[in-house]
Design an enzyme around this catalytic site. Structure first.
Site, mmCIF file in Angstrom:
data_model
loop_
_atom_site.group_PDB
_atom_site.id
_atom_site.type_symbol
_atom_site.label_atom_id
_atom_site.label_comp_id
_atom_site.label_asym_id
_atom_site.label_seq_id
_atom_site.Cartn_x
_atom_site.Cartn_y
_atom_site.Cartn_z
ATOM 1 N N LEU A 187 -7.431 1.916 3.391
ATOM 2 C CA LEU A 187 -6.836 3.215 3.065
ATOM 3 C C LEU A 187 -6.567 3.347 1.565
ATOM 4 C CD1 LEU A 187 -4.336 3.616 6.060
ATOM 5 C CD2 LEU A 187 -6.480 4.838 5.708
ATOM 6 N N HIS A 221 -7.299 -9.249 6.474
ATOM 7 C CA HIS A 221 -7.370 -8.165 5.483
ATOM 8 C C HIS A 221 -5.960 -7.760 5.045
ATOM 9 C CE1 HIS A 221 -9.093 -4.119 4.069
ATOM 10 N NE2 HIS A 221 -7.785 -3.929 4.047
ATOM 11 N N GLU A 222 -5.068 -7.571 6.014
ATOM 12 C CA GLU A 222 -3.693 -7.141 5.676
ATOM 13 C C GLU A 222 -2.941 -8.246 4.953
ATOM 14 O OE1 GLU A 222 -3.209 -4.128 5.792
ATOM 15 O OE2 GLU A 222 -4.850 -3.629 7.144
ATOM 16 N N GLN A 241 0.814 -1.219 0.000
ATOM 17 C CA GLN A 241 0.000 0.000 0.000
ATOM 18 C C GLN A 241 0.848 1.269 0.000
ATOM 19 O OE1 GLN A 241 -2.614 -1.449 3.449
ATOM 20 N NE2 GLN A 241 -4.024 -0.192 2.271
HETATM 21 ZN ZN ZN Z 1 -6.510 -2.578 3.060
#
Ligand code: ZN
Length: 177
Positions: free
Chosen positions: A99, A140-141, A50
């Site tokens: 995010l 999720h990560e 990310q």
């Molecule tokens: Zn995420």
């Protein structure tokens, strides 16, 4: 240093990330920057791709609920080369956001419990058995390290509803920065 968060449509978010072979000063600096970036974005988890690094690393904070029901956050935790296993048969739905996909929050179904093994920033292996929302954050990560986004886990109808909005995020972020 707060890093630029890569948004939906950026090809790095679809990469399968590589294991970290050595915990260098560069990795330690990246971890500190990722924690700063996560907090600045009011996120509770952030994965390396990310912020532009296709490596198997994420940071997060745990939700802590007091006996009175008040929520607070733990110190940041670091996961290097995490491996998830033993998902519970029981699944639960809860709201997720990301995010990298600003403005979208949707219910996602995931196992209630998970086991996670990883290295910490000192290179020491550790194992956790986690359940509830804190398990969800790890899943999720970890998905990010495999190029998977939470919207991929929505059913087709929900996903279709989001399509034009997702295109808009993609358009906005491919033109400017
Ligand atoms: Zn995420």
């Amino acid at each position: 240093m707060v890093l630029e968060i890569r948004k939906y449509g950026d090809p790095i978010l679809r990469k399968k990330c590589s294991p970290i072979v050595e915990i260098t000063d560069e990795i330690r600096t990246l971890v500190a920057d990722m924690i700063e970036t996560m907090d600045a974005g009011k996120g509770i988890g952030l994965a390396a791709p990310q912020v532009g690094y296709p490596i198997r690393l994420f940071v997060l904070r745990n939700y802590i609920e007091s006996p009175e029901g008040d929520l607070s956050f733990s110190d940041p935790h670091v996961y290097i080369n995490p491996v998830l296993s033993n998902p519970s048969v029981k699944k639960v739905s809860d709201t997720e956001g990301c995010l990298s996909i600003p403005g979208i929050r949707e219910e996602v179904e995931r196992p209630l419990k998970i086991r996670i093994e990883a290295l910490n920033l000192q290179g020491h292996p550790f194992m956790e058995e986690i359940e509830g929302y804190n398990a969800r954050v790890r899943m999720h990560e970890n998905d990010h390290l495999n190029g998977v986004l939470f919207i991929d886990r929505l059913d087709l109808r929900k996903r279709k509803k989001l399509e034009s909005y997702l295109k808009e995020i993609q358009r906005k972020h491919s033109k400017s920065d």
